[in-house]
Enzyme design. Structure first.
Site, PDB file in Angstrom:
ATOM      1  NE  ARG A  56      -1.490  -2.295   2.787  1.00 15.94           N
ATOM      2  CZ  ARG A  56      -1.630  -3.587   2.530  1.00 15.94           C
ATOM      3  NH1 ARG A  56      -2.863  -3.913   1.707  1.00 15.94           N
ATOM      4  NH2 ARG A  56      -0.648  -4.374   2.660  1.00 15.94           N
ATOM      5  CB  THR A  57       3.327   2.538   2.428  1.00 12.10           C
ATOM      6  OG1 THR A  57       2.508   2.210   3.392  1.00 12.10           O
ATOM      7  CG2 THR A  57       3.852   3.904   2.657  1.00 12.10           C
ATOM      8  CE  LYS A  85      28.175  -2.192  -5.881  1.00 13.06           C
ATOM      9  NZ  LYS A  85      28.406  -1.004  -6.778  1.00 13.06           N
ATOM     10  NE  ARG A 106       7.132   0.550   4.926  1.00 11.04           N
ATOM     11  CZ  ARG A 106       5.833  -0.018   4.873  1.00 11.04           C
ATOM     12  NH1 ARG A 106       5.654  -1.156   4.460  1.00 11.04           N
ATOM     13  NH2 ARG A 106       4.795   0.758   5.125  1.00 11.04           N
ATOM     14  CG  HIS A 134       3.400   3.659   8.630  1.00 11.88           C
ATOM     15  ND1 HIS A 134       3.484   4.556   7.554  1.00 11.88           N
ATOM     16  CD2 HIS A 134       3.087   2.459   8.135  1.00 11.88           C
ATOM     17  CE1 HIS A 134       3.282   3.989   6.365  1.00 11.88           C
ATOM     18  NE2 HIS A 134       2.858   2.783   6.774  1.00 11.88           N
TER      19      HIS A 134
HETATM   20  N1   CP Z   1      -0.215  -0.342   5.991  1.00  7.91           N
HETATM   21  C1   CP Z   1       0.752  -0.359   5.244  1.00  7.91           C
HETATM   22  O1   CP Z   1       1.934   0.168   5.577  1.00  7.91           O
HETATM   23  O2   CP Z   1       0.832  -1.292   4.372  1.00  7.91           O
HETATM   24  P1   CP Z   1       2.315  -1.819   3.546  1.00  7.91           P
HETATM   25  O3   CP Z   1       3.141  -2.437   4.478  1.00  7.91           O
HETATM   26  O4   CP Z   1       1.748  -2.748   2.276  1.00  7.91           O
HETATM   27  O5   CP Z   1       2.871  -0.467   2.983  1.00  7.91           O
END
Ligand code: CP
Length: 308
Positions: A56-57, A85, A106, A134
């Site tokens: 999703r993100t 490396k 991320r 998040h």
């Molecule tokens: N909700 C969420 O962060 O989903 P993903 O890990 O798929 O990005």
């Protein structure tokens, strides 16, 4: 408050936001949802840097960038990077800083997004750093709650599942604390919200209580926010079994308020059976779709001073 309080800013933790910032993001989110595509980010390049898996993100950020006319460069794992490396995160960020106008990151390490923001000249958005934060998920969650309930102040929300390691929960409690929201914290004792978070909630006069089953709270809340157990974050403690009391069995909904909505950041596991999808309570696919508009709003506001 300036006309656009997000311009040029990093989005690392929900603690960096106040109520006015949130209102401004939601106003722009509504506009993005209504207006669809635009050319607001023509000529801009977004670096989409995912050192951890995401559906999703990552894809909603990339789709949001495309909908705004931006170009996207990036990766979905670190296998193709010079990290293999031995290059450090610090140097990787310094390189991406030269090639893009904004970085979405991320990473499994807590604090990695803050480090990236300190190293980079360009704005950085935290798309999840370990079990820490998040923030764009929390903005998505609370935008969806406001949309489906018509308000935020005065609501009762149950947060269910892994409250210790769930980064979506950590950002969400910080965001809820900006509003008059009563929290029901439902988890096994070993996975409850940490003392540090509870102390912050107390300081901000947030009303909250601890519970171990969905059944205890289902008739008292307007929002049931489910999360999965974050097994990847506590392999050493894998003796914790999946708690049956935290599975939303369809019969539990007989006790629910008629306007209850169920949210989940997804991905889901056994805690949210697919039978729930067809009930009027299910709101999690709308929530995932709203993530696209919230991220479109953030990219627009961070990279355009004059939008209001
Ligand atoms: N909700 C969420 O962060 O989903 P993903 O890990 O798929 O990005």
């Amino acid at each position: 408050m300036t006309a656009n309080p997000l311009f040029g800013r990093d989005v690392i933790s929900m603690t960096d936001f106040d109520r006015d910032d949130v209102k401004a993001v939601f106003k722009m989110t509504e506009r993005c949802k209504k207006e669809g595509k635009s050319s607001a980010l023509n000529q801009k390049i977004i670096a989409s840097c995912f050192f951890e898996p995401s559906t999703r993100t990552r894809f909603s950020f990339e789709a949001a960038a495309f909908r705004l006319g931006a170009e996207v460069l990036g990766f979905g794992n670190e296998q193709m990077l010079s990290v293999k490396k031995g290059e450090s995160l610090h140097d990787t960020v310094r390189m991406l800083d030269q090639y893009a106008d904004l970085m979405v990151i991320r990473h499994p390490l807590e604090g990695s997004a803050r480090l990236a923001a300190e190293v980079a000249e360009i704005p950085v958005i935290n798309a999840g750093d370990g079990a820490n934060q998040h923030p764009t998920q929390a903005l998505t969650d609370v935008f969806t709650i406001q949309e489906c309930q018509g308000r935020l102040d005065g609501l009762a929300i149950a947060l269910v599942g892994d409250l210790k390691y769930g980064r979506t929960i950590h950002s969400l409690v910080e965001l809820c604390a900006l509003f008059d929201i009563r929290l029901y914290l439902v988890s096994p004792e070993a996975l409850t919200l940490t003392d540090a978070f509870c102390d912050r909630l107390k300081k901000r006069s947030v009303r909250f209580s601890f519970h171990q089953t969905i059944e205890e709270v289902i008739s008292s809340v307007d929002i049931l926010y489910l999360t999965r157990i974050q097994r990847e974050r506590f392999l050493k403690c894998s003796f914790i079994s999946d708690p049956e009391e935290l599975v939303l069995r369809p019969e539990l909904l007989k006790k629910a308020r008629s306007h209850l909505k169920i949210l989940h950041p997804l991905p889901r596991l056994a805690e949210l059976p697919r039978e729930i999808d067809e009930t009027p309570f299910a709101c999690y696919f709308d929530q995932a779709r709203n993530g696209l508009f919230v991220r479109q709003a953030l990219l627009t506001m961070i990279l355009n001073e004059t939008v209001t």
